[in-house]
Scaffold this active site. Structure first.
Site, short mmCIF file in Angstrom:
data_model
loop_
_atom_site.label_atom_id
_atom_site.label_comp_id
_atom_site.label_asym_id
_atom_site.label_seq_id
_atom_site.Cartn_x
_atom_site.Cartn_y
_atom_site.Cartn_z
N LYS A 48 7.58 11.49 0.33
CA LYS A 48 6.76 11.05 1.88
C LYS A 48 7.30 10.60 2.82
O LYS A 48 7.16 10.44 4.07
CB LYS A 48 5.77 9.64 0.75
CG LYS A 48 4.71 9.83 -0.44
CD LYS A 48 4.22 10.56 -0.25
CE LYS A 48 3.58 10.80 -1.61
NZ LYS A 48 2.15 9.28 -1.39
N LYS A 65 -1.81 7.46 6.59
CA LYS A 65 -2.46 7.13 5.28
C LYS A 65 -3.44 7.47 5.24
O LYS A 65 -4.06 8.34 6.62
CB LYS A 65 -2.44 5.71 5.40
CG LYS A 65 -0.88 4.82 4.59
CD LYS A 65 -1.11 3.68 5.22
CE LYS A 65 -2.36 2.91 4.14
NZ LYS A 65 -2.35 3.71 2.87
N GLY A 66 -4.91 8.15 4.16
CA GLY A 66 -5.81 8.44 4.77
C GLY A 66 -5.83 9.06 3.14
O GLY A 66 -7.31 9.85 2.98
N GLU A 98 -8.13 -0.06 3.78
CA GLU A 98 -6.34 -0.30 3.93
C GLU A 98 -5.79 -0.99 5.32
O GLU A 98 -5.30 -1.76 5.33
CB GLU A 98 -5.59 0.97 3.65
CG GLU A 98 -5.99 1.15 2.44
CD GLU A 98 -4.96 2.67 1.76
OE1 GLU A 98 -5.40 3.39 2.56
OE2 GLU A 98 -5.21 3.41 1.13
N ASP A 116 0.79 -0.98 0.23
CA ASP A 116 -0.10 -0.30 0.07
C ASP A 116 0.56 1.32 -0.12
O ASP A 116 2.21 1.12 0.15
CB ASP A 116 -1.20 -0.31 1.04
CG ASP A 116 -1.96 1.31 0.64
OD1 ASP A 116 -3.42 0.37 1.80
OD2 ASP A 116 -2.13 2.02 0.18
O1 DER Z 1 -4.83 7.06 0.75
C1 DER Z 1 -4.14 5.90 1.05
O2 DER Z 1 -3.70 6.01 2.38
C2 DER Z 1 -2.85 5.88 -0.01
O3 DER Z 1 -2.67 5.19 -0.24
C3 DER Z 1 -2.38 7.02 -0.48
O4 DER Z 1 -2.73 8.20 0.58
C4 DER Z 1 -1.09 6.74 -1.52
O5 DER Z 1 -0.79 7.89 -2.20
P1 DER Z 1 -0.10 8.49 -3.52
O6 DER Z 1 -0.98 8.32 -4.11
O7 DER Z 1 1.17 9.38 -2.86
O8 DER Z 1 0.52 6.70 -3.74
#
Ligand code: DER
Length: 225
Positions: free
Chosen positions: A123, A96-97, A105, A83
């Site tokens: 990140k 996350k989120g 998730e 993820d």
């Molecule tokens: O919602 C989440 O946690 C997703 O994994 C997301 O925030 C990850 O973002 P990305 O599009 O930069 O991979």
């Protein structure tokens, strides 16, 4: 828009962890989208897997990739979950989120023997300071906002971009984004947020086993606990 070399490198590299016979949890977002596409390519070359998805977005991508889907009810124990993340700190605590998918998730991550995050280097942060997405019952949105303020946070109901009104999650709920500034103790903050009345799930994850960090030059750094 456009390709992100770090996200692509991390997403594709993590696909190497997926072996024949595995039941895989597929996360949500643009980084995991690379993993899903890569797994689809490998499935076409004979990789034998089935997958559980975490959102309509990951479901649509997995169907498009030709990956056979199952449900968590049929396969409650996953071999691996892959993820994305909004932010990862030096102890691999993760927020996350951003995609409003963190409730499923987190359920999938807790159902997997191994939980792997894929992200580009933007990140990574020494300490978590990103706002914390919280899925809330619409009925309880003001109570949750009040409790967030009592914890010293600044709550903001997440409004939709291409729909009037608030974002509605795949579970039919709202999202409150709670800014707390630097989070020195993610485990403590996670415990405090889990106590709030009216929330469905918050976006602090302290169960990450390893993080694949994709760099602009296409290289990947793997960090393990
Ligand atoms: O919602 C989440 O946690 C997703 O994994 C997301 O925030 C990850 O973002 P990305 O599009 O930069 O991979």
């Amino acid at each position: 828009g456009g390709e992100n070399p770090g996200k692509k490198a991390a997403g594709i590299a993590a696909a190497d962890l997926v072996k024949d016979g595995m039941v895989v949890g597929l996360g949500t977002g643009s980084t995991t989208a690379y993993t899903i596409a890569e797994l689809g390519r490998r499935v076409r070359e004979g990789l034998d897997i089935i997958a559980v998805v975490t959102s309509y977005q990951s479901e649509m991508l997995a169907i498009e990739a030709g990956i056979t889907l199952t449900t968590l009810a049929e396969h409650p124990e996953l071999d691996i979950a892959i993820d994305g993340a909004d932010q990862v700190d030096s102890s691999l605590s993760t927020i996350k989120g951003g995609g409003a998918a963190h409730t499923r998730e987190k359920v999938v991550s807790r159902s997997a023997k191994r939980f792997v995050i894929v992200a580009d280097e933007s990140k990574v942060s020494e300490k978590l300071e990103h706002y914390v997405p919280i899925e809330v019952l619409p009925y309880a949105r003001e109570l949750v906002a009040k409790q967030v303020k009592e914890l010293g946070g600044k709550p903001e109901l997440r409004m939709a971009a291409r729909k009037d009104g608030p974002v509605i999650t795949d579970n039919g709920n709202f999202v409150i984004d709670a800014s707390f500034g630097i989070i020195d103790d993610p485990k403590e903050m996670s415990a405090k947020l889990s106590q709030l009345t009216g929330i469905v799930e918050h976006g602090i994850f302290t169960n990450v086993d390893e993080v694949y960090i994709g760099k602009k030059d296409g290289s990947v750094e793997i960090r393990k606990l």
